[in-house]
Scaffold this motif. Structure first.
Motif, mmCIF file in Angstrom:
data_model
loop_
_atom_site.group_PDB
_atom_site.id
_atom_site.type_symbol
_atom_site.label_atom_id
_atom_site.label_comp_id
_atom_site.label_asym_id
_atom_site.label_seq_id
_atom_site.Cartn_x
_atom_site.Cartn_y
_atom_site.Cartn_z
ATOM 1 N N THR A 118 0.775 -0.994 -0.036
ATOM 2 C CA THR A 118 0.119 -0.081 -0.054
ATOM 3 C C THR A 118 0.490 1.028 -0.117
ATOM 4 O OG1 THR A 118 -1.756 -1.630 1.436
ATOM 5 C CG2 THR A 118 -2.404 1.061 1.236
ATOM 6 N N SER A 120 3.769 1.423 -1.320
ATOM 7 C CA SER A 120 4.460 1.607 -2.043
ATOM 8 C C SER A 120 4.145 2.292 -3.445
ATOM 9 C CB SER A 120 4.898 0.451 -2.654
ATOM 10 O OG SER A 120 4.170 -0.358 -3.006
ATOM 11 N N ARG A 121 2.992 1.997 -3.595
ATOM 12 C CA ARG A 121 1.690 3.096 -4.005
ATOM 13 C C ARG A 121 1.899 4.071 -4.220
ATOM 14 N NH1 ARG A 121 -2.158 -2.662 -5.636
ATOM 15 N NH2 ARG A 121 -0.482 -4.283 -5.558
ATOM 16 N N GLY A 197 -7.849 4.157 -2.230
ATOM 17 C CA GLY A 197 -6.959 2.946 -2.063
ATOM 18 C C GLY A 197 -7.932 1.865 -1.891
ATOM 19 N N PRO A 217 -4.067 -0.319 -9.945
ATOM 20 C CA PRO A 217 -3.294 -0.001 -8.427
ATOM 21 C C PRO A 217 -3.611 0.245 -7.095
ATOM 22 C CG PRO A 217 -2.164 1.097 -10.393
ATOM 23 C CD PRO A 217 -3.789 0.783 -10.298
ATOM 24 N N GLU A 218 -4.931 1.123 -7.155
ATOM 25 C CA GLU A 218 -5.542 1.399 -6.448
ATOM 26 C C GLU A 218 -6.480 0.526 -5.205
ATOM 27 O OE1 GLU A 218 -10.327 2.610 -7.540
ATOM 28 O OE2 GLU A 218 -8.663 3.807 -7.122
ATOM 29 N N VAL A 220 -5.920 -3.031 -3.245
ATOM 30 C CA VAL A 220 -4.489 -3.919 -2.763
ATOM 31 C C VAL A 220 -5.107 -5.322 -1.914
ATOM 32 C CG1 VAL A 220 -3.244 -3.916 -0.923
ATOM 33 C CG2 VAL A 220 -3.329 -1.147 -2.024
#
Length: 246
Positions: A118, A120-121, A197, A217-218, A220
């Motif tokens: 989380t 890292s994004r 996220g 990407p959002e 996880v």
């Protein structure tokens, strides 16, 4: 790899529920095959719990009894030749201490690898969607906050919805259109409220999301990031006792 460098054997504490264990088994093998090519597959042993026994202890909040179940499973996996352990369930990471105490094998922790993914994004406000025990248990909120991420928990009514979908449908192998639609609506409302996220903090929740959207990407997905960590740990070779975990 030479025989001395052969992959570590993954010991999976599964059956919580069986649909998520199927997902893990497929994804770990696909990850190893992608990394090594050809007809390679994972070195893996699975101890599958009777989920009715696990669920009974969860709903009664008998975490000591739940921990004893998983500790016994961990010892079986160690005896079967596992080199590293994983719990294929977010909720049952509440008893990860009992698993660690049961044997000397390192545990690849789903909470820690998810929190790191989380971060890292670049996500700053993450909704934690899972059972009420996961959402309210503090493991995810603590791991996220330690990385500067604001955890967002669902409102009481939404938490009841997520619980019902998990326990009454997903854990029994059912994926209904009604549940998928309700879950989509919940995610959209969270986004409108400023969440950037969505953590699928239940190993079955990804079943409600179409695969193309699941890789956004959002989103996880705890299963995806956990599997990636397991494949990496396995291909790194056999660890020593109490090796550092991610």
């Amino acid at each position: 790899m030479t025989p001395a460098e052969e992959p570590a054997v993954i010991g999976l504490l599964g059956g919580m529920s069986w649909p998520s264990t199927l997902t893990y088994y497929r994804a770990v093998n696909e990850g190893v095959a992608k990394a090594l090519g050809g007809s390679h597959s994972a070195r893996m042993v699975i101890w599958s719990q009777d989920y009715a026994e696990v669920e009974r202890r969860q709903l009664a909040e008998d975490w000591e009894g739940a921990g004893a179940l998983l500790a016994a499973g961990a010892r079986r996996l160690a005896a079967a030749g596992a080199d590293v352990l994983a719990i294929a369930c977010n909720t049952m990471h509440r008893v990860s201490g009992a698993v660690r105490a049961a044997c000397d094998l390192p545990l690849i922790d789903i909470v820690e690898v998810t929190a790191e993914a989380t971060r890292s994004r670049g996500i700053t406000r993450a909704a934690v969607l899972g059972t009420r025990f996961t959402a309210q248990g503090g493991l995810f909120t603590g791991a996220l906050a330690a990385r500067g991420i604001a955890p967002v928990l669902p409102a009481a009514e939404d938490q009841r919805l997520v619980d019902r979908i998990i326990y009454e449908e997903l854990c029994r192998g059912t994926v209904s259109d009604t549940a998928a639609s309700a879950f989509t609506d919940l995610r959209q409302r969270l986004r409108r409220d400023g969440v950037d996220g969505i953590i699928l903090a239940c190993t079955e929740l990804g079943l409600l999301i179409p695969p193309p959207e699941r890789v956004s990407p959002e989103i996880v997905d705890t299963v995806a990031v956990h599997v990636e960590a397991l494949v990496t740990a396995s291909l790194a070779g056999r660890p020593g006792p109490r090796a550092a975990t991610r």
